[in-house]
Design an enzyme around this catalytic site. Structure first.
Site, short mmCIF file in Angstrom:
data_model
loop_
_atom_site.label_atom_id
_atom_site.label_comp_id
_atom_site.label_asym_id
_atom_site.label_seq_id
_atom_site.Cartn_x
_atom_site.Cartn_y
_atom_site.Cartn_z
N LYS A 69 -45.04 -16.41 -10.71
CA LYS A 69 -45.50 -17.69 -10.15
C LYS A 69 -44.58 -18.81 -10.63
O LYS A 69 -43.86 -18.68 -11.60
CB LYS A 69 -46.93 -18.00 -10.60
CG LYS A 69 -47.97 -17.02 -10.12
CD LYS A 69 -48.23 -17.15 -8.63
CE LYS A 69 -49.20 -16.13 -8.13
NZ LYS A 69 -48.64 -14.84 -7.85
N SER A 96 -46.47 -13.34 -2.50
CA SER A 96 -46.92 -14.69 -2.84
C SER A 96 -45.79 -15.65 -3.21
O SER A 96 -46.01 -16.85 -3.30
CB SER A 96 -47.95 -14.65 -3.98
OG SER A 96 -47.35 -14.34 -5.20
#
Length: 145
Positions: free
Chosen positions: A101, A64
């Site tokens: 993230k 991701s």
């Protein structure tokens, strides 16, 4: 989603000096005529680690964060003493798991942004409900794979 698969303490064994070529910049196009100029050594511990007591290495699992140059299997040097800022790449705790993230601070709350369009943003309306475990400072990417 990119998760943290391993957490390791940084081993601060006696520093190993590595050869340093000057200039430190290496041409990605045509070779530099100064490529044979040796300029002493570089200690990777002092170069990569700013705070010995709060630095950890974590291994990334997942894709991701590929848009940020962080791939599956990469290792991140994470400093737990740094204050996360808008745009920082953070290790956050979500549903009891560590995830990697980009932290985006918005008027309506906090967004944990994946750097891969295949993954949705994670909106956290109450910033107090988010635990940031640490801030990633450096990505160690193995080029041999």
């Amino acid at each position: 989603m990119a998760h943290v698969s391993n957490i390791c303490l940084v081993d601060f064994a006696p520093p190993v000096a590595h050869p340093l070529l000057a200039p430190v910049l290496v041409a990605a196009g045509y070779p530099s005529p100064a490529q044979d100029y040796f300029d002493g050594t570089l200690n990777l511990n002092t170069h990569l680690i700013r705070d010995v007591t709060s630095t950890f290495v974590v291994r990334v699992s997942g894709d991701s964060m590929e848009g940020a140059g962080i791939s599956d299997g990469d290792e991140l040097i994470v400093n737990r003493a740094l204050t996360p800022r808008d745009g920082s790449i953070v290790i956050a705790i979500l549903d009891g798991e560590l995830t990697v993230k980009r932290l985006l601070l918005k008027a309506g709350g906090v967004v944990l942004h994946a750097e891969n369009p295949n993954y949705p943003d994670i909106e956290v309306p109450d910033a107090n409900s988010l635990t940031v475990w640490g801030v990633a400072e450096t990505c160690l990417h193995d080029l041999r794979n």
